[in-house]
Design a protein around this motif. Structure first.
Motif, short mmCIF file in Angstrom:
data_model
loop_
_atom_site.label_atom_id
_atom_site.label_comp_id
_atom_site.label_asym_id
_atom_site.label_seq_id
_atom_site.Cartn_x
_atom_site.Cartn_y
_atom_site.Cartn_z
N ALA A 116 3.77 1.90 -44.56
CA ALA A 116 3.18 3.25 -44.59
C ALA A 116 2.41 3.48 -45.89
N GLU A 157 -2.45 0.70 -47.99
CA GLU A 157 -3.71 1.24 -47.47
C GLU A 157 -4.39 0.35 -46.44
N VAL A 169 -3.04 -1.26 -44.00
CA VAL A 169 -2.38 -1.21 -42.69
C VAL A 169 -3.20 -0.29 -41.79
N ARG A 227 -1.15 3.51 -40.32
CA ARG A 227 -0.11 4.07 -41.18
C ARG A 227 0.48 5.33 -40.58
N VAL A 264 -2.86 10.36 -41.49
CA VAL A 264 -1.73 9.98 -42.34
C VAL A 264 -1.12 11.22 -42.97
#
Length: 165
Positions: free
Chosen positions: A72, A75, A77, A80, A141
């Protein structure tokens, strides 16, 4: 922090269980979430959710939560927000026959609250994307982190002692 998921090799996954048996496949799913393209990461996240959060939590859930928090906060990913949603699903799930798994999984989610607070305040995204994509990802996010913070702060269940925030 080191390499993303670098500590994953130290977990005895083959000794842990998820909803369908041995958790030996969990590291592969976490890796696909970390490094897969959008569809690959989304499929892995969905499968992992079925294994470790729905309909119940397992000992593999407890082991996976710290890595989910790491994803999470990373950055690069792709989803997230989806990782944060899986953490919220874990917090909402339990295991009637193993309340110790429930409590440990919930404690692991709650332990990541500072990360959720940081993500709720500012969710950066890779610079290579267009401005509209960056803004949409940042907002997704932020929104997921805000929902997770509310779930953490309001969490009560039979397996967990009352928390002071």
């Amino acid at each position: 922090m080191g390499t993303v998921l670098g500590e994953m090799r130290n977990v005895p996954w083959h000794e842990l269980q998820h909803a369908y048996g041995s958790a030996s496949q969990v590291p592969g799913m976490l890796s696909r979430i970390a490094w897969g393209d959008g569809p690959t990461a989304e499929d892995a996240l969905s499968d992992l959710g079925q294994w470790i959060a729905a309909p119940a939590v397992f000992d593999a859930t407890v082991a996976a939560v710290p890595f989910l928090w790491e994803l999470a906060a990373t950055e690069t990913v792709k989803d997230r927000a989806g990782v944060l949603e899986l953490l919220a699903a874990i917090l909402a799930s339990g295991h009637d026959l193993h309340p110790e798994w429930t409590r440990a999984a919930h404690d692991a989610v709650v332990a990541g609250r500072p990360t959720a607070a940081r993500l709720a305040a500012d969710a950066s995204s890779p610079e290579a994307q267009t401005h509209a994509q960056v803004q949409a990802q940042k907002q997704a996010v932020r929104d997921a982190a805000v929902r997770l913070l509310a779930a953490i702060d309001g969490h009560t269940c039979a397996a967990c002692p009352p928390r002071t925030v």
